[in-house]
Design a protein around this motif. Structure first.
Motif, mmCIF file in Angstrom:
data_model
loop_
_atom_site.group_PDB
_atom_site.id
_atom_site.type_symbol
_atom_site.label_atom_id
_atom_site.label_comp_id
_atom_site.label_asym_id
_atom_site.label_seq_id
_atom_site.Cartn_x
_atom_site.Cartn_y
_atom_site.Cartn_z
ATOM 1 N N MET B 1 0.846 -1.201 0.000
ATOM 2 C CA MET B 1 0.000 0.000 0.000
ATOM 3 C C MET B 1 0.878 1.246 0.000
ATOM 4 N N HIS B 2 1.864 1.201 0.865
ATOM 5 C CA HIS B 2 2.767 2.342 0.992
ATOM 6 C C HIS B 2 3.465 2.639 -0.335
ATOM 7 N N ARG B 3 3.901 1.587 -0.996
ATOM 8 C CA ARG B 3 4.603 1.728 -2.281
ATOM 9 C C ARG B 3 3.747 2.430 -3.323
ATOM 10 N N ILE B 4 2.471 2.014 -3.375
ATOM 11 C CA ILE B 4 1.561 2.553 -4.383
ATOM 12 C C ILE B 4 1.385 4.057 -4.180
ATOM 13 N N ILE B 5 1.204 4.427 -2.926
ATOM 14 C CA ILE B 5 1.039 5.846 -2.618
ATOM 15 C C ILE B 5 2.279 6.631 -3.064
ATOM 16 N N LEU B 6 3.440 6.039 -2.794
ATOM 17 C CA LEU B 6 4.701 6.679 -3.162
ATOM 18 C C LEU B 6 4.766 6.923 -4.667
ATOM 19 N N VAL B 7 4.408 5.882 -5.417
ATOM 20 C CA VAL B 7 4.470 5.980 -6.874
ATOM 21 C C VAL B 7 3.485 7.022 -7.391
ATOM 22 N N ASN B 8 2.293 7.050 -6.784
ATOM 23 C CA ASN B 8 1.286 7.995 -7.253
ATOM 24 C C ASN B 8 1.700 9.446 -7.040
ATOM 25 N N ASN B 9 2.471 9.680 -5.995
ATOM 26 C CA ASN B 9 2.874 11.051 -5.715
ATOM 27 C C ASN B 9 4.136 11.468 -6.456
ATOM 28 N N MET B 10 4.740 10.511 -7.126
ATOM 29 C CA MET B 10 6.051 10.768 -7.683
ATOM 30 C C MET B 10 5.996 11.711 -8.878
ATOM 31 N N LYS B 11 6.895 12.678 -8.876
ATOM 32 C CA LYS B 11 6.998 13.592 -10.016
ATOM 33 C C LYS B 11 8.464 13.707 -10.397
ATOM 34 N N PRO B 12 8.993 12.703 -11.081
ATOM 35 C CA PRO B 12 10.431 12.728 -11.370
ATOM 36 C C PRO B 12 10.805 13.882 -12.315
ATOM 37 N N TYR B 13 11.716 14.715 -11.826
ATOM 38 C CA TYR B 13 12.260 15.776 -12.673
ATOM 39 C C TYR B 13 13.509 15.213 -13.330
ATOM 40 N N LEU B 14 13.428 14.914 -14.612
ATOM 41 C CA LEU B 14 14.556 14.299 -15.319
ATOM 42 C C LEU B 14 15.027 15.234 -16.424
ATOM 43 N N ASP B 15 15.166 16.503 -16.068
ATOM 44 C CA ASP B 15 15.499 17.535 -17.049
ATOM 45 C C ASP B 15 16.550 18.499 -16.492
ATOM 46 N N TYR B 16 17.501 17.953 -15.739
ATOM 47 C CA TYR B 16 18.530 18.784 -15.094
ATOM 48 C C TYR B 16 19.430 19.498 -16.092
ATOM 49 N N ALA B 17 19.508 18.991 -17.322
ATOM 50 C CA ALA B 17 20.329 19.680 -18.325
ATOM 51 C C ALA B 17 19.638 20.954 -18.800
ATOM 52 N N SER B 18 18.319 21.053 -18.564
ATOM 53 C CA SER B 18 17.614 22.301 -18.896
ATOM 54 C C SER B 18 17.825 23.329 -17.796
ATOM 55 N N THR B 19 17.586 22.906 -16.583
ATOM 56 C CA THR B 19 17.861 23.772 -15.441
ATOM 57 C C THR B 19 17.843 22.920 -14.175
ATOM 58 N N THR B 20 18.389 23.476 -13.102
ATOM 59 C CA THR B 20 18.463 22.741 -11.841
ATOM 60 C C THR B 20 17.740 23.525 -10.748
ATOM 61 N N PRO B 21 17.231 22.824 -9.743
ATOM 62 C CA PRO B 21 16.607 23.539 -8.620
ATOM 63 C C PRO B 21 17.674 24.282 -7.826
ATOM 64 N N ILE B 22 17.304 25.412 -7.271
ATOM 65 C CA ILE B 22 18.296 26.204 -6.535
ATOM 66 C C ILE B 22 18.632 25.517 -5.204
ATOM 67 N N ASN B 23 19.906 25.509 -4.894
ATOM 68 C CA ASN B 23 20.388 24.931 -3.640
ATOM 69 C C ASN B 23 19.989 25.845 -2.474
ATOM 70 N N LYS B 24 19.583 25.233 -1.350
ATOM 71 C CA LYS B 24 19.107 26.012 -0.200
ATOM 72 C C LYS B 24 20.182 26.948 0.350
ATOM 73 N N GLU B 25 21.409 26.445 0.408
ATOM 74 C CA GLU B 25 22.505 27.278 0.928
ATOM 75 C C GLU B 25 22.758 28.480 0.015
ATOM 76 N N VAL B 26 22.593 28.238 -1.292
ATOM 77 C CA VAL B 26 22.765 29.317 -2.272
ATOM 78 C C VAL B 26 21.721 30.406 -2.013
ATOM 79 N N LEU B 27 20.476 29.951 -1.886
ATOM 80 C CA LEU B 27 19.381 30.893 -1.659
ATOM 81 C C LEU B 27 19.609 31.700 -0.383
#
Lengths: 121, 392
Positions: B1-27
């Motif tokens: 059950m836990h696994r299914i919930i995990l998969v449903n919420n998953m939003k894989p960002y597989l586009d790091y060559a386009s841009t990257t999320p800002i690092n917290k320390e940087v911010l």
């Protein structure tokens, strides 16, 4: 970028598939632009109406949605009526295609006209 | 059950060559310069001096990373601006009637279209081809050199398929050739996609000009950097102020520069192994799907995997994946502005249909194996659906 309607027709197209006993086949597109589409038409010989229509499209979301839409618009129409369907009709029925994707609507009308043209010969 | 919930919420960002999320320390380091530390670095008062010190610190960090002097670094508004400055600025600065430039067919458009734009009776450009592995031949490069050649621009890592050019080797070769020439040939590399993974020591690479981008290394958008070796006759593209060693007028993007400096400091090459492992697993599994093909060569950066899939078009696939929460890019450009597909894949010998059917998966420091599992679950069903529609 895309309207809900475009995405709906792309995600759940109704008219895709091959037709083995098609009376007319129309093609459009080329590898360079990446869209290749084929329309299959079944004609009622008495009324000259499009009895059934199907498409096979290799292309982007807009090309697939436009293919589905032209089938929806053409089905039940006479060949004469179907020939008058414009790319604007296709685009408007999809809640407008983005300007950069207008060529996809042109492509599907080209394919339909290619099929109809063959009937006259 | 836990696994299914995990998969449903998953939003894989597989586009790091386009841009990257800002690092917290940087911010965190940027924040004061968006708030109370609003001084203009050119002002003589305390607030101004504090802002000046902040960009000096960022420049110091960048200089350390590049093994250069601080005087050799200018911050710009983007890597595209840096590439433009390198090419247009050098052409402006060289006093010579006819100039020849050598670049490659697989450069980022910021180099390619800039070269195309300045081509004229007096500026000639050679675009070197690449082989199936996406590499230029050094022999081709040396054979293209003419007496009027003054600039060679070769990208470090290709943004679409990840090939690594032998920059160090090219740098060494150009240095040798320069010893026997009166007019020096300057060497530029666009290192935007290399910064996270490969050595960017300018002394080792023997480059005169090097471009970096902030938002590809977990820094903010709107900042780029150009390394300009001492003695390189660059002229500014933007005039009207003494900022950036008089090479880029305009009040500095203080918070952005601070962010880029921190992002550079945080670059850790030790994530290579983890990402390389995930990528090799990804490639192995994707190639098991019938009709799939890998466009990324062996000698490539750890984060990029480019695939083509028979019977589908890249943008359609992208939108289906997006619908399931997965972010990737495509080399297909199905727009009426440019209907032709990826110039990079075409240069490597792909057919038009192969290039149109390509997607780029690019990984980064937050990519997990679970995300790849989810992608590998969604991909085959998406391909099946599109192939039923295309009948191919």
């Amino acid at each position: 970028m895309y309207s809900k309607k475009v995405l709906n027709h792309f995600n759940n197209p109704k008219f895709f598939g091959k037709m083995k006993d098609a009376d007319l086949i129309g093609k459009a597109g080329n590898p360079r632009c990446g869209d290749l589409l084929t329309l299959y038409l079944k004609i009622d010989k008495k009324t000259n109406k499009i009895k059934d229509i199907k498409f096979e499209t290799l292309g982007c979301a807009a090309a697939i949605a436009a293919s589905d839409m032209i089938c929806e618009l053409a089905k039940g129409k006479t060949l004469e009526e179907a020939r008058n369907i414009t790319f604007r009709d296709v685009s408007n029925s999809l809640g407008k295609l983005p300007p950069l994707k207008m060529h996809c609507a042109q492509l599907v009308t080209e394919a339909l006209n290619d099929a109809i043209k063959k009937y006259k010969k | 059950m836990h696994r299914i919930i995990l998969v449903n919420n998953m939003k894989p960002y597989l586009d790091y060559a386009s841009t990257t999320p800002i690092n917290k320390e940087v911010l965190k380091e940027m924040e004061p310069y968006l708030k109370e530390e609003y001084g203009n670095p050119s002002s003589l008062h305390e607030l101004g001096r504090k802002a000046k010190r902040a960009i000096d610190k960022a420049r110091k960090r960048a200089a350390k990373f590049l093994s250069s002097d601080e005087e050799e670094i200018i911050f710009t508004g983007s890597a595209s601006e840096s590439n433009n400055t390198a090419i247009r600025g050098l052409v402006k600065g060289i006093k010579q009637e006819k100039i020849h430039i050598i670049t490659t067919q697989i450069e980022h458009k910021a180099v390619l279209e800039t070269c195309e734009d300045i081509e004229s009776e007096n500026i000639e450009v050679t675009y070197l081809p690449v082989n199936k592995e996406g590499l230029i031949k050094i022999d081709d490069l040396t054979a293209s050199i003419k007496p009027e050649t003054r600039l060679i621009s070769v990208m470090y890592v290709n943004n679409e398929m990840g090939a690594i050019q032998p920059i160090k080797e090219i740098g060494k070769k150009i240095e040798e050739i320069n010893k026997e020439r009166k007019d020096k040939i300057y060497f530029h590399t666009d290192a935007v996609q290399a910064a996270n993974w490969l050595d960017c020591n300018t002394k080792e690479l023997k480059v005169d000009l090097l471009t970096l981008s902030s938002h590809k290394i977990y820094g903010p958008k709107g900042v780029g950097l150009l390394y300009i070796k001492k003695g390189t006759p660059i002229k500014p593209l933007i005039t009207g102020g003494a900022q950036e060693w008089k090479l880029r007028a305009g009040t500095e993007n203080v918070s952005g520069i601070v962010g880029m400096g921190k992002a550079i400091e945080l670059i850790q090459k030790n994530t290579n192994k983890k990402i390389e492992f995930i990528k090799s697993k990804l490639i192995e599994r994707v190639l098991k799907i019938p009709g799939s093909q890998l466009n990324t060569p062996k000698q490539s950066a750890p984060h990029i995997a480019n695939f083509s899939f028979k019977g589908v078009e890249g943008e359609g696939l992208l939108i289906l994946l997006d619908d399931k929460g997965i972010a990737v890019s495509t080399g297909s450009a199905c727009t009426s502005v440019s209907l032709s597909p990826s110039h990079v894949l075409m240069a490597m010998g792909s057919s038009e249909l192969e290039a149109h059917s390509s997607i780029r998966v690019s990984l980064g420091n937050q990519t997990t194996e679970e995300e790849i599992e989810y992608f590998l679950k969604i991909l085959p069903e998406s391909l099946k659906k599109l192939r039923r529609i295309s009948g191919r």
